[in-house]
Design an enzyme around this catalytic site. Structure first.
Site, mmCIF file in Angstrom:
data_model
loop_
_atom_site.group_PDB
_atom_site.id
_atom_site.type_symbol
_atom_site.label_atom_id
_atom_site.label_comp_id
_atom_site.label_asym_id
_atom_site.label_seq_id
_atom_site.Cartn_x
_atom_site.Cartn_y
_atom_site.Cartn_z
ATOM 1 N N CYS A 331 18.094 54.329 -0.790
ATOM 2 C CA CYS A 331 19.152 55.136 -0.199
ATOM 3 C C CYS A 331 20.412 55.089 -1.074
ATOM 4 O O CYS A 331 20.421 55.632 -2.163
ATOM 5 C CB CYS A 331 19.420 54.687 1.238
ATOM 6 N N HIS A 429 13.931 54.254 4.023
ATOM 7 C CA HIS A 429 14.084 52.901 4.550
ATOM 8 C C HIS A 429 12.780 52.491 5.244
ATOM 9 O O HIS A 429 12.057 53.321 5.785
ATOM 10 C CB HIS A 429 15.214 52.848 5.582
#
Length: 488
Positions: A331, A429
């Site tokens: 991310c 994630h």
């Protein structure tokens, strides 16, 4: 009619989240329909809900303990810190605006109806709502417009059990002091207390339990010994990550500690791997020689990128790659690995564009639209199953993404890899929680893996926690204290 009980704490990180999760699992095993609820949370460790929002990771864990899917009503107000002076305000799962610290008291004035509405919806579908407070109940300076602790308890007509942490010391003073500073009306809500994280012989604190009860008038409900298996549960506070254990395997993974680290439970599955030694590198320390460096998620990519450079870690990272080391950016960490990060609309502050680390041939443009989605696909090139979630504001593109994506998400390609195959970036994630994907990634480092999904480890830890609380907490007494929820 549903009943509810609130667990508040003498301070942050006294174990409220874990106790709610364990008690929820124990009550579910008694045949009750249980729901977790936290009116207001402050955390950069968040989870995506099936209804397309985000809530604190702790409430998602508690939902799992209850055997139900997480939903935005379980944590209707979430503050995600973006620095020392402000936070992103998330209301019922969606970003509403930025809030400055000095406005924290005033912005809550309009949120109590939202909080009570979410609480009422949860109560309408269960037998018991376990409510978790936030921070310290004794912060009487924040009592005006409070929606997190006693303000909520009074508005919802819910009684309270107070939690103290003996491991940090001074637990008698913290519990008795909390009783002393609370206004009489708020103190009357508290009917019992639990002392958490006892180490050593519990009989040595028997007189302490009596002293607390004598000074407060509260009922002693449990002295809970420290449980090692709790470390297998996702931590809500980043401080717990630094304090947690690392492995002692032959493959070394290093993680630079950045101020705005987010969704750091991505690292949890590595802690359970026998082949992996995981090191959290504190600021002021050089990155050690290692096999893999992970740049985890960040709530403020540009600020953390600046912090990384001020530590000199950018130099260490380039040296690491030149030596043949591997890198994984997740991310915000993925965004940092590229050639540049642009913020034309001032999402993270002053509009502008900064150079990235230049380790991936991609560029990122931040935007005000947040992507929140549970995803699945396959790891490239191995084809191993991947499951996780996306939670980011920004689009990343460039040759390494187009030619060498890291993951095929069926609907679109995600991430990027270098031609050498040693630097990887992804927006997904939870990638490491999937046993098949983790086994493939560790094999690239020459490390073995049991290939077990981390979900199984978490489930076992929840069951052991529930067993532990059944032995050391008077759960029958807790259920007696839970009072019926007043209909809206």
């Amino acid at each position: 009619m549903a009943r509810a009980l609130m667990l508040q704490g003498t301070g942050s990180s006294v174990g409220k989240s874990v106790l709610v999760a364990g008690l929820a699992r124990a009550c579910v095993r008694r045949g009750l329909r249980v729901r977790p609820f936290k009116p207001q949370n402050m955390s950069n460790n968040a989870a995506v809900t099936p209804d397309g929002g985000e809530i604190g990771r702790a409430q998602a864990l508690q939902a799992r303990a209850c055997g139900v899917a997480p939903c935005v009503d379980m944590n209707p107000v979430l503050l995600k810190p973006q620095g020392m002076t402000g936070s992103q305000l998330v209301v019922r799962g969606q970003v509403r605006r930025q809030v400055h610290s000095r406005d924290f008291t005033s912005f809550r004035r309009d949120l109590m109806p939202v909080v009570l509405s979410s609480f009422g919806r949860l109560a309408g579908e269960c037998d018991l709502v376990l409510v978790e407070g936030a921070g310290s109940a004794s912060e009487v300076n924040l009592r005006d417009n409070d929606i997190a602790n006693m303000g909520f308890a009074q508005a919802a007509d819910v009684d309270v059990v107070m939690i103290g942490d003996i491991d940090r010391g001074g637990v008698i003073a913290s519990l008795v002091g909390t009783r002393a500073v609370l206004p009489a009306q708020d103190a009357a809500r508290i009917h019992g207390f639990i002392v958490n994280r006892m180490r050593g012989d519990p009989s040595l604190f028997a007189a302490g339990m009596t002293a607390i009860a004598d000074h407060t008038g509260w009922r002693p409900l449990g002295l809970v010994p420290f449980l090692e298996r709790v470390r297998d549960l996702p931590a809500e506070d980043a401080a717990d990550l630094r304090a947690g254990r690392g492995g002692h395997g032959s493959v070394h993974v290093a993680v630079p500690w950045l101020p705005m680290i987010a969704n750091f439970d991505d690292l949890d599955p590595l802690r359970a791997e026998a082949d992996i030694a995981l090191t959290i590198v504190a600021r002021g320390q050089p990155l050690p020689p290692c096999d893999l460096v992970i740049l985890p998620g960040s709530k403020a990519t540009l600020a953390d990128l600046d912090s990384l450079r001020r530590e000199g870690w950018d130099i260490d990272l380039h040296a690491h790659v030149r030596r043949g080391g591997h890198m994984l950016g997740i991310c915000g960490g993925y965004q940092m690995l590229g050639r540049s990060v642009a913020d034309p609309h001032g999402v993270e502050g002053t509009p502008g564009r900064v150079a990235g680390l230049g380790l991936l041939d991609v560029e990122t443009v931040l935007s005000g639209e947040k992507r929140l989605e549970n995803v699945s696909g396959k790891l490239l090139p191995e084809g191993a199953r991947v499951r996780g979630y996306e939670m980011h504001m920004g689009v990343t593109d460039g040759p390494d993404h187009v030619l060498r994506p890291m993951i095929d998400l069926h609907t679109h390609a995600d991430g990027a890899m270098t031609r050498s195959g040693r630097v990887w970036g992804t927006y997904v994630h939870g990638l490491l929680a999937d046993g098949a994907a983790r086994r493939c990634l560790l094999a690239r480092l020459g490390a073995g893996s049991d290939g077990r999904d981390h979900d199984g480890t978490v489930e076992e830890a929840l069951d052991r926690l529930a067993d532990h609380l059944e032995r050391h907490v008077d759960i029958d007494a807790l259920l007696e204290l839970a009072r019926p929820v007043t209909p809206a």
